[in-house]
Design a protein around this motif. Structure first.
Motif, PDB file in Angstrom:
ATOM      1  N   PRO A 249       0.804  -1.234   0.000  1.00  0.00           N
ATOM      2  CA  PRO A 249       0.000   0.000   0.000  1.00  0.00           C
ATOM      3  C   PRO A 249       0.835   1.282   0.000  1.00  0.00           C
ATOM      4  N   SER A 250       2.101   1.183   0.415  1.00  0.00           N
ATOM      5  CA  SER A 250       2.939   2.389   0.422  1.00  0.00           C
ATOM      6  C   SER A 250       3.191   2.914  -0.990  1.00  0.00           C
ATOM      7  N   LEU A 251       2.877   2.093  -2.003  1.00  0.00           N
ATOM      8  CA  LEU A 251       3.047   2.519  -3.396  1.00  0.00           C
ATOM      9  C   LEU A 251       1.917   3.424  -3.888  1.00  0.00           C
ATOM     10  N   VAL A 252       0.844   3.541  -3.109  1.00  0.00           N
ATOM     11  CA  VAL A 252      -0.330   4.280  -3.597  1.00  0.00           C
ATOM     12  C   VAL A 252       0.002   5.717  -4.002  1.00  0.00           C
ATOM     13  N   PRO A 253       0.728   6.510  -3.217  1.00  0.00           N
ATOM     14  CA  PRO A 253       1.029   7.876  -3.665  1.00  0.00           C
ATOM     15  C   PRO A 253       1.764   7.913  -5.005  1.00  0.00           C
ATOM     16  N   ALA A 254       2.747   7.024  -5.197  1.00  0.00           N
ATOM     17  CA  ALA A 254       3.462   6.983  -6.475  1.00  0.00           C
ATOM     18  C   ALA A 254       2.540   6.520  -7.587  1.00  0.00           C
ATOM     19  N   ALA A 255       1.637   5.591  -7.276  1.00  0.00           N
ATOM     20  CA  ALA A 255       0.688   5.107  -8.275  1.00  0.00           C
ATOM     21  C   ALA A 255      -0.242   6.231  -8.722  1.00  0.00           C
ATOM     22  N   VAL A 256      -0.701   7.040  -7.776  1.00  0.00           N
ATOM     23  CA  VAL A 256      -1.568   8.176  -8.118  1.00  0.00           C
ATOM     24  C   VAL A 256      -0.864   9.107  -9.091  1.00  0.00           C
ATOM     25  N   GLU A 257       0.413   9.409  -8.833  1.00  0.00           N
ATOM     26  CA  GLU A 257       1.151  10.303  -9.728  1.00  0.00           C
ATOM     27  C   GLU A 257       1.305   9.693 -11.124  1.00  0.00           C
ATOM     28  N   GLU A 258       1.593   8.392 -11.174  1.00  0.00           N
ATOM     29  CA  GLU A 258       1.788   7.728 -12.464  1.00  0.00           C
ATOM     30  C   GLU A 258       0.478   7.656 -13.247  1.00  0.00           C
ATOM     31  N   LEU A 334      -5.827  18.644  -2.404  1.00  0.00           N
ATOM     32  CA  LEU A 334      -7.099  17.984  -2.125  1.00  0.00           C
ATOM     33  C   LEU A 334      -7.329  16.832  -3.096  1.00  0.00           C
ATOM     34  N   ALA A 335      -7.054  17.060  -4.377  1.00  0.00           N
ATOM     35  CA  ALA A 335      -7.242  15.998  -5.374  1.00  0.00           C
ATOM     36  C   ALA A 335      -6.357  14.798  -5.064  1.00  0.00           C
ATOM     37  N   ARG A 336      -5.104  15.050  -4.734  1.00  0.00           N
ATOM     38  CA  ARG A 336      -4.187  13.951  -4.398  1.00  0.00           C
ATOM     39  C   ARG A 336      -4.687  13.185  -3.174  1.00  0.00           C
ATOM     40  N   LEU A 337      -5.136  13.915  -2.158  1.00  0.00           N
ATOM     41  CA  LEU A 337      -5.610  13.259  -0.947  1.00  0.00           C
ATOM     42  C   LEU A 337      -6.817  12.375  -1.247  1.00  0.00           C
ATOM     43  N   GLU A 338      -7.760  12.880  -2.021  1.00  0.00           N
ATOM     44  CA  GLU A 338      -8.944  12.095  -2.367  1.00  0.00           C
ATOM     45  C   GLU A 338      -8.558  10.800  -3.080  1.00  0.00           C
ATOM     46  N   MET A 339      -7.678  10.907  -4.068  1.00  0.00           N
ATOM     47  CA  MET A 339      -7.289   9.730  -4.829  1.00  0.00           C
ATOM     48  C   MET A 339      -6.525   8.739  -3.964  1.00  0.00           C
ATOM     49  N   GLN A 340      -5.609   9.232  -3.141  1.00  0.00           N
ATOM     50  CA  GLN A 340      -4.820   8.324  -2.304  1.00  0.00           C
ATOM     51  C   GLN A 340      -5.700   7.602  -1.297  1.00  0.00           C
ATOM     52  N   PHE A 343      -7.984   4.913  -3.143  1.00  0.00           N
ATOM     53  CA  PHE A 343      -7.283   3.725  -3.624  1.00  0.00           C
ATOM     54  C   PHE A 343      -6.679   2.909  -2.474  1.00  0.00           C
ATOM     55  N   GLU A 344      -6.286   3.571  -1.390  1.00  0.00           N
ATOM     56  CA  GLU A 344      -5.827   2.810  -0.223  1.00  0.00           C
ATOM     57  C   GLU A 344      -6.958   1.949   0.340  1.00  0.00           C
ATOM     58  N   GLU A 345      -8.098   2.582   0.572  1.00  0.00           N
ATOM     59  CA  GLU A 345      -9.203   1.861   1.204  1.00  0.00           C
ATOM     60  C   GLU A 345      -9.839   0.845   0.265  1.00  0.00           C
ATOM     61  N   TRP A 346      -9.894   1.151  -1.022  1.00  0.00           N
ATOM     62  CA  TRP A 346     -10.457   0.187  -1.974  1.00  0.00           C
ATOM     63  C   TRP A 346      -9.609  -1.086  -2.001  1.00  0.00           C
ATOM     64  N   ARG A 348      -7.428  -2.194   0.100  1.00  0.00           N
ATOM     65  CA  ARG A 348      -7.384  -2.879   1.386  1.00  0.00           C
ATOM     66  C   ARG A 348      -8.590  -3.798   1.546  1.00  0.00           C
ATOM     67  N   ARG A 349      -9.728  -3.382   1.002  1.00  0.00           N
ATOM     68  CA  ARG A 349     -10.983  -4.120   1.184  1.00  0.00           C
ATOM     69  C   ARG A 349     -11.385  -4.945  -0.028  1.00  0.00           C
ATOM     70  N   ILE A 350     -10.936  -4.512  -1.214  1.00  0.00           N
ATOM     71  CA  ILE A 350     -11.326  -5.213  -2.445  1.00  0.00           C
ATOM     72  C   ILE A 350     -10.072  -5.486  -3.269  1.00  0.00           C
ATOM     73  N   PRO A 351      -9.321  -6.525  -2.918  1.00  0.00           N
ATOM     74  CA  PRO A 351      -8.077  -6.809  -3.640  1.00  0.00           C
ATOM     75  C   PRO A 351      -8.299  -7.384  -5.032  1.00  0.00           C
ATOM     76  N   GLU A 352      -9.456  -8.001  -5.247  1.00  0.00           N
ATOM     77  CA  GLU A 352      -9.742  -8.602  -6.549  1.00  0.00           C
ATOM     78  C   GLU A 352     -10.992  -7.962  -7.144  1.00  0.00           C
ATOM     79  N   TYR A 353     -10.894  -7.550  -8.386  1.00  0.00           N
ATOM     80  CA  TYR A 353     -12.034  -6.975  -9.103  1.00  0.00           C
ATOM     81  C   TYR A 353     -11.720  -7.036 -10.586  1.00  0.00           C
TER      82      TYR A 353
END
Length: 382
Positions: A249-258, A334-340, A343-346, A348-353
């Motif tokens: 999950p620590s990759l989420v901020p970098a993933a948001v930027e990418e 604000l946009a970065r915070l919303e996205m991070q 995606f963190e909570e999604w 964490r709770r829904i690993p497969e979709y």
């Protein structure tokens, strides 16, 4: 663009610069995009937004220096990292509620169920407003944007539809106008109350305050909705990248930027030349519309190796998706915070979709924004 947007961007990148458009020119390289956006006096945002009918000035978006500088100086402290981080606990709880709801159903339309309501709730939280106002807030915002698209010829409304949208847009104006008066008379513990309380030379009139509120609604909500939907479509179609976020999950901020690099929700920013200029050796007369294409600039291989690939491990990611120069997006944090948070909570709770069988997600480009029309996802039950 609807089905193979990466191919569309490659086609645009292959054209000589500046590329002719129906009503102006497009600049596509990272160097040219930066050059245009960093010279607001020669490439005017105000002239580009003069044709956008909102009834109020979009502050500070639709102004050039020195007016833009004045408004930006007033507003910037209220949208900095420390102020926005104060919203994290509330927004995280809201993200969890939305994710848990779709998890319980075993699937969702990510756009309608997550990407539309979450940014609206974030803005209501920022303004200190009840989340119960969310749905009518969204309806009025959509009506205002559809009227803008209709006026630009990007959407065709019937007379009856247009009248209904006008009524809804007026309701939004009344809602925000009443909010401003209420906050002036009875300040709350929210950013808008603090902005309205500023006195002296920086005091905002009711008209200016309305311009700020409309900017937050019209320029802020749709872009985050589109950014979330485009990013999730990438993850749903690239399971290897999705698993990276589940496992680390620590990759989420970098993933948001990418993901923002690959899919800026506002893929081009319009400017109008105020004098005769030269772009990439081509003379351009005053009064020419110049669209700076952020998506192609973000795929400059001299800055990003393998620019069309998704890579959450890039050592640096100086993308242009929030703009460049004095008009860099005020709501970046604000946009970065919303996205991070989402995606963190999604993950964490829904690993497969996966994208629902029988559906073909399509992007739509309208009002200079690009996003997914819908994104139906299935979630395996335990």
């Amino acid at each position: 663009m609807a089905e193979r947007r990466d191919d569309a961007w490659r086609m645009l990148m292959a054209r000589p610069e500046p590329a002719p458009m129906d009503n102006g020119l497009a600049v596509t390289s990272l160097a040219a995009v930066k050059a245009v956006l960093k010279e607001p006096n020669r490439f005017s945002a105000k002239k580009a937004f003069d044709a956008v009918e909102t009834g109020y000035p979009l502050i500070p978006l639709a102004f050039d220096p020195p007016e833009q500088t004045h408004y930006r100086r007033i507003l910037q402290p209220f949208f900095g990292p420390r102020r926005i981080r104060a919203l994290e606990e509330s927004l995280r709880a809201q993200a969890i509620d939305l994710v848990e709801a779709v998890k319980a159903r075993g699937g969702c339309d990510f756009v309608a169920d997550i990407a539309v309501p979450f940014p609206a709730q974030a803005l209501l939280t920022l303004l200190g407003l009840p989340l119960a106002d969310r749905d009518r807030f969204i309806e009025s915002k959509n009506a205002a944007l559809e009227l803008t698209a209709d006026a630009a010829g990007e959407l065709t409304l019937t007379d009856e539809e247009r009248a209904a949208r006008v009524e809804q847009t007026m309701a939004l104006g009344n809602y925000l106008g009443e909010l401003i008066q209420t906050r002036r008379a009875q300040p709350g513990d929210d950013i808008l109350s603090e902005i309205l309380a500023i006195d002296g030379d920086d005091h905002l009139s009711d008209t200016e305050a309305m311009g700020v509120c409309l900017m937050l609604v019209l320029a802020g909500l749709e872009t985050v909705t589109d950014a979330l939907s485009l990013a999730m479509e990438r993850l749903a179609t690239h399971p290897g990248r999705r698993r990276e976020l589940v496992e680390d999950p620590s990759l989420v901020p970098a993933a948001v930027e990418e993901l923002l690099r690959l899919d800026p929700p506002a893929p081009f920013l319009p400017r109008v030349t105020t004098e005769d200029v030269e772009i990439a050796g081509c003379p351009v007369p005053a009064g020419t519309l110049v669209n700076t294409h952020l998506t192609t600039a973000n795929r400059d291989e001299t800055c990003w190796p393998r620019p069309h690939d998704i890579d959450f491990h890039r050592p640096d990611n100086p993308h242009t998706s929030f703009g460049v120069g004095v008009h860099r997006c005020l709501g970046t944090h604000l946009a970065r915070l919303e996205m991070q948070l989402l995606f963190e909570e999604w993950h964490r709770r829904i690993p497969e979709y996966a994208i629902a069988e029988g559906t073909s997600p399509r992007a739509r480009l309208v009002r200079a924004n690009i996003g997914m029309e819908s994104l139906r996802l299935t979630i395996p039950t335990a």
